[in-house]
Design a protein around this motif. Structure first.
Motif, PDB file in Angstrom:
ATOM      1  N   ALA A 214      40.214  77.989  50.102  1.00 55.04           N
ATOM      2  CA  ALA A 214      40.789  76.555  50.512  1.00 55.04           C
ATOM      3  C   ALA A 214      40.351  75.532  49.474  1.00 55.04           C
ATOM      4  CB  ALA A 214      40.853  76.272  51.867  1.00 55.04           C
ATOM      5  N   GLU A 215      39.060  75.321  49.247  1.00 55.94           N
ATOM      6  CA  GLU A 215      38.508  74.301  48.697  1.00 55.94           C
ATOM      7  C   GLU A 215      38.279  74.566  47.066  1.00 55.94           C
ATOM      8  OE1 GLU A 215      37.791  71.070  49.689  1.00 55.94           O
ATOM      9  OE2 GLU A 215      38.686  71.614  51.397  1.00 55.94           O
ATOM     10  N   GLU A 216      37.973  75.866  46.664  1.00 55.08           N
ATOM     11  CA  GLU A 216      37.379  75.936  45.310  1.00 55.08           C
ATOM     12  C   GLU A 216      38.330  76.469  44.238  1.00 55.08           C
ATOM     13  OE1 GLU A 216      34.651  75.333  43.348  1.00 55.08           O
ATOM     14  OE2 GLU A 216      34.072  73.945  45.118  1.00 55.08           O
ATOM     15  N   GLY A 217      39.620  76.620  44.308  1.00 55.75           N
ATOM     16  CA  GLY A 217      40.641  77.272  43.533  1.00 55.75           C
ATOM     17  C   GLY A 217      40.518  78.676  43.123  1.00 55.75           C
ATOM     18  N   GLU A 218      40.184  78.529  41.658  1.00 51.10           N
ATOM     19  CA  GLU A 218      40.144  79.847  41.042  1.00 51.10           C
ATOM     20  C   GLU A 218      38.852  80.638  41.600  1.00 51.10           C
ATOM     21  OE1 GLU A 218      39.980  81.590  36.281  1.00 51.10           O
ATOM     22  OE2 GLU A 218      41.477  79.825  37.173  1.00 51.10           O
ATOM     23  N   GLN A 219      37.634  79.922  41.296  1.00 50.89           N
ATOM     24  CA  GLN A 219      36.664  80.643  41.793  1.00 50.89           C
ATOM     25  C   GLN A 219      36.248  81.020  43.126  1.00 50.89           C
ATOM     26  OE1 GLN A 219      33.494  77.847  40.453  1.00 50.89           O
ATOM     27  NE2 GLN A 219      32.865  79.267  38.773  1.00 50.89           N
ATOM     28  N   GLY A 220      36.779  80.228  44.252  1.00 54.36           N
ATOM     29  CA  GLY A 220      36.866  80.398  45.361  1.00 54.36           C
ATOM     30  C   GLY A 220      37.980  81.652  45.594  1.00 54.36           C
TER      31      GLY A 220
END
Length: 87
Positions: free
Chosen positions: A68-74
């Motif tokens: 939910a917070e880290e975009g592509e890496q998340g």
């Protein structure tokens, strides 16, 4: 006896927690130790008591919060507990 640094209780079974940086903390219960030392999820703001996940130096309680917070890496983070291998 030792005094808990969170609640102030003077307890004969108090224990110490030593951190990687060399700090020493004294607590009378795991509850007080968690209150003082557990990291907080950067998405839902709960105390991270279990393994949690780290993405780009930020801590989350679970893969859902990391995604939910880290975009592509998340998006690459997956919880290991309960995960079934691909058949």
């Amino acid at each position: 006896m030792a005094t808990c640094e969170v609640c102030g209780n003077d307890y004969w079974m108090a224990f110490e927690v030593r951190t990687v940086s060399g700090d020493v903390h004294t607590f009378d219960s795991f509850e007080c130790a968690i209150h003082k030392m557990a990291p907080i999820c950067e998405h839902c703001q709960i105390k991270i008591v279990g393994h949690g996940v780290e993405v780009s130096g930020r801590f989350f309680c679970c893969a859902h919060c990391a995604r939910a917070e880290e975009g592509e890496q998340g998006a690459q983070v997956r919880d290991a507990v309960g995960a079934r291998p691909a058949s």
